[in-house]
Motif scaffolding. Structure first.
Motif, short mmCIF file in Angstrom:
data_model
loop_
_atom_site.label_atom_id
_atom_site.label_comp_id
_atom_site.label_asym_id
_atom_site.label_seq_id
_atom_site.Cartn_x
_atom_site.Cartn_y
_atom_site.Cartn_z
N THR A 194 22.45 49.04 33.11
CA THR A 194 23.55 49.99 33.21
C THR A 194 24.26 50.14 31.89
OG1 THR A 194 23.83 49.14 35.43
CG2 THR A 194 25.48 50.66 34.65
N PHE A 195 24.44 49.02 31.19
CA PHE A 195 25.13 49.09 29.92
C PHE A 195 24.34 49.89 28.90
CE2 PHE A 195 28.40 48.00 27.18
CZ PHE A 195 27.91 47.55 25.96
N ALA A 197 22.19 52.30 29.60
CA ALA A 197 22.30 53.71 29.97
C ALA A 197 23.65 54.27 29.56
CB ALA A 197 22.11 53.86 31.48
N PHE A 198 24.69 53.47 29.73
CA PHE A 198 26.02 53.90 29.34
C PHE A 198 26.10 54.18 27.85
CE2 PHE A 198 30.52 54.09 29.30
CZ PHE A 198 30.96 53.36 28.21
N ARG A 201 24.13 57.44 27.13
CA ARG A 201 24.69 58.68 27.62
C ARG A 201 26.08 58.98 27.07
NH1 ARG A 201 23.44 61.86 32.17
NH2 ARG A 201 21.20 62.09 32.16
#
Lengths: 352, 330
Positions: A194-195, A197-198, A201
């Motif tokens: 998730t990190f 992807a964060f 993005r």
């Protein structure tokens, strides 16, 4: 309702991103469903435990990743754009990179889901690492004193199997311990994904926004252009076939049709005449069984050439008229199209 | 029914705030579902209980926070507006602040839901703090096992453990700790609600409502503008592609000197053949078609549709024998 379906479908298709997101979501659900339907059965033998446990953690994600590539339409677009000769259009490597990145990002979701579900469930870690446990920590382990190393390892390897390990208390405690470690690894894996992807993005716009808009537009354009080309080819093929077949029928029954046209041209009387003409038109001059048989026979034994004659689309009489006017405009000789030099006599007015 | 659905969808899409709200609520529901389907597995060992519980209570909220920031459209709009060069449009920092606070509030909902659900359920608190309970408060401590007190207390969260059979000790300790956990959960919830209510009530005293209306309008505008730009780009690409392909087809039969396509035939061709003619774009032979398909791969046309977009059309002028113009397209 068919119109509405077609509109919705067109919208989905035109917005490639949402279509691909849909497929990606379906694959993620499929991977979760497959895991729950799969019956995990650890071999409980020291030589095979590790291979089975880690294999089940690693190989299905690779398979889902490759499946994601296979199901993604953009892969063939990317390959085509990569391999094409330059021609009169320069190649832009940033577009290729962008397409590759977006395909890879989407294909990584289902594997990541499989890995996290496997880790949260804990069975594969238990199977792989049960032989590395220090059994004294989990309770009354007096029964292992006096065992040789291999016997001890064989005993530890049986922990994942409920019915093969007698001491329930130690088995439950050891299972809980390994499952706890496996879940911790799962959460950390999810956090890392998730990190990442964060970062990609949310932070990327800081750096390359203008260039990004450009590559996004042109990569989308390439995809649409390919679709448009296919559509135009289909339309063209349809028209080509229509005209070719019409000309074939005309050829076979050439005299009959022009005869018929003379007759219908003379008694042209209002609406009934027009209706009659269109019906007669559809017959294309073939009224007898022998003629039809001849047409069908020839269609198989002697198909016409793939070359349309431009002047004969409306019969012979008007073709003479056509021929004169066409000669006046673009110098076709006898109404036939030639590839070679033509003489232009037309005057073009531009809109400016 | 389709009309109504379309209206509803349009309403939601026009107001970008309501889409963000919808996504935020969906994420909160996902967090609840994840909690119920997660198989909580307390290690029941003194050294690891606290670590595991605190991990499960804090790592998922962080993940949900990042996810909330990711899926929110306002993040992209805010970053664009913050990082863009000034150009012809002055920058308004109030808009960026508004977008940031809106995004933050929405992203914090799912983590708070996770934390509250764990506290109200109590399993995690029991796992973390069962070793800190004084066993003297409860009767029935199993003392026939060879384990020390700490280990026994550490095993309280595990129902199936052998040492707690036929004993009400475990249930008593669990209920005690769960009670604490729920108290903490409810107080946090109460605190948050009071905070929200006070914020709502007191805000009008401190802020400039007119300026607030402006910032809200312009932040919504930025979102809509970005969406429209993307849509226009898509439509434009479609049009561009079609013209480029048609131009490519017609180039196969162009005149070699004037580089213009041949005009349509002015004759009494019946209507149905006119349409077919148009679709043929002048390509009427097998060799032409083969050449065209070959050229499409080996030499893609350049990205320039000026010719077809500004194509001159033939204009007819009718003159009578005396030279006077009867009719003219020009």
């Amino acid at each position: 309702t068919m119109d509405k379906f077609r509109m919705m479908f067109q919208f989905l298709q035109s917005n490639q991103e949402s279509f691909m997101n849909g497929i990606c979501g379906i694959m993620a659900l499929a991977s979760a469903q497959m895991y729950s339907a799969f019956e995990f059965s650890c071999p409980c033998m020291p030589e095979y435990n590790y291979t089975y446990g880690i294999g089940l953690l690693v190989i299905p994600p690779i398979w889902f990743f490759l499946l994601g590539f296979v199901l993604n339409n953009n892969v063939s677009v990317l390959a085509e754009e990569w391999k094409r000769p330059t021609g009169s259009r320069t190649k832009d490597p940033t577009i290729l990179r962008y397409m590759f990145c977006s395909i890879t990002q989407r294909s990584l979701i289902a594997p990541a889901l499989w890995v996290s579900v496997t880790l949260m469930d804990g069975k594969s870690f238990l199977c792989a690492f049960s032989i590395n446990l220090d059994i004294e920590k989990f309770g009354n382990s007096s029964f292992v004193k006096g065992m040789s190393e291999t016997e001890k390892i064989r005993l530890l390897a049986r922990i994942p199997c409920k019915d093969l390990f007698e001491n329930q208390e130690i088995r439950v405690a050891a299972t809980r311990y390994i499952k706890c470690i496996s879940q911790a690894c799962g959460w950390i894996f999810l956090l890392m994904m998730t990190f990442t992807a964060f970062l990609i993005r949310a932070i990327r716009p800081c750096f390359t926004q203008a260039a990004f808009l450009k590559t996004k537009y042109w990569s989308h354009y390439i995809d649409i252009e390919r679709k448009m080309f296919d559509e135009t080819c289909k339309e063209h093929a349809k028209s080509f076939a229509k005209v070719c077949i019409h000309q074939y029928f005309e050829n076979i029954s050439g005299e009959m049709q022009s005869l018929h046209r003379h007759r219908s041209g003379q008694d042209d009387s209002g609406d009934e005449g027009e209706d009659k003409r269109s019906d007669e038109d559809k017959l294309l001059g073939i009224r007898a069984q022998d003629d039809m048989n001849k047409v069908l026979w020839n269609w198989h034994t002697c198909k016409p050439a793939l070359a349309l004659r431009k002047d004969q689309m409306d019969g012979e009489n008007s073709s003479k008229l056509n021929g004169k006017i066409n000669e006046g405009f673009n110098g076709f000789a006898n109404g036939h199209a030639h590839e070679t030099k033509k003489r232009e006599w037309a005057v073009y007015y531009s809109k400016v | 029914l389709m009309e109504r659905l379309k209206l509803v969808l349009q309403y939601f899409q026009s107001n970008s705030e309501s889409i963000s709200n919808g996504i935020c609520i969906v994420l909160a529901l996902v967090s609840v579902k994840l909690y119920t389907s997660f198989d909580f597995n307390c290690p029941c060992l003194p050294q690891y209980n606290k670590l595991y519980s605190l991990g499960v209570m804090t790592v998922p909220p962080i993940i949900f926070f990042f996810l909330g920031v990711l899926v929110n459209r306002h993040t992209g709009v805010m970053m664009d507006e913050w990082m863009r060069p000034v150009g012809n449009r002055s920058k308004n920092p109030a808009v960026v602040k508004y977008l940031f606070s809106a995004m933050l509030q929405r992203a914090l909902l799912a983590p708070m839901v996770w934390i509250l659900v764990t506290l109200l359920d109590g399993k995690i608190f029991i796992c973390a703090f069962s070793v800190s309970v004084d066993p003297g408060l409860f009767s029935g401590v199993p003392n026939n096992t060879g384990l020390d007190v700490i280990r026994i207390m550490a095993k309280v969260p595990c129902k199936e453990d052998v040492i707690f059979q036929n004993s009400s000790f475990r249930k008593a300790v669990s209920r005690y700790v769960r009670c604490y956990s729920q108290a903490v959960g409810w107080s946090i919830l109460l605190f948050l609600i009071i905070l929200g209510a006070m914020g709502r009530l007191i805000k009008p005293c401190f802020e400039d409502h007119a300026a607030f209306l402006q910032t809200r309008y312009w932040s919504n505008y930025l979102d809509v503008e970005q969406k429209l730009f993307d849509e226009t780009c898509v439509l434009h690409a479609r049009d561009f592609a079609r013209k480029c392909v048609v131009q490519f087809f017609e180039d196969m039969t162009e005149d070699s000197i004037l580089h213009l396509p041949h005009p349509p035939f002015i004759s009494n061709v019946s209507e149905r053949w006119e349409e077919e003619e148009e679709r043929l774009h002048g390509v009427t032979r097998q060799e032409q078609m083969d050449q065209l398909l070959n050229k499409w791969y080996y030499g893609k046309p350049e990205l320039d549709v000026t010719r077809i977009a500004h194509r001159p059309r033939p204009c007819v002028t009718w003159q009578d024998p005396g030279g006077r113009t009867l009719y003219s397209d020009v």
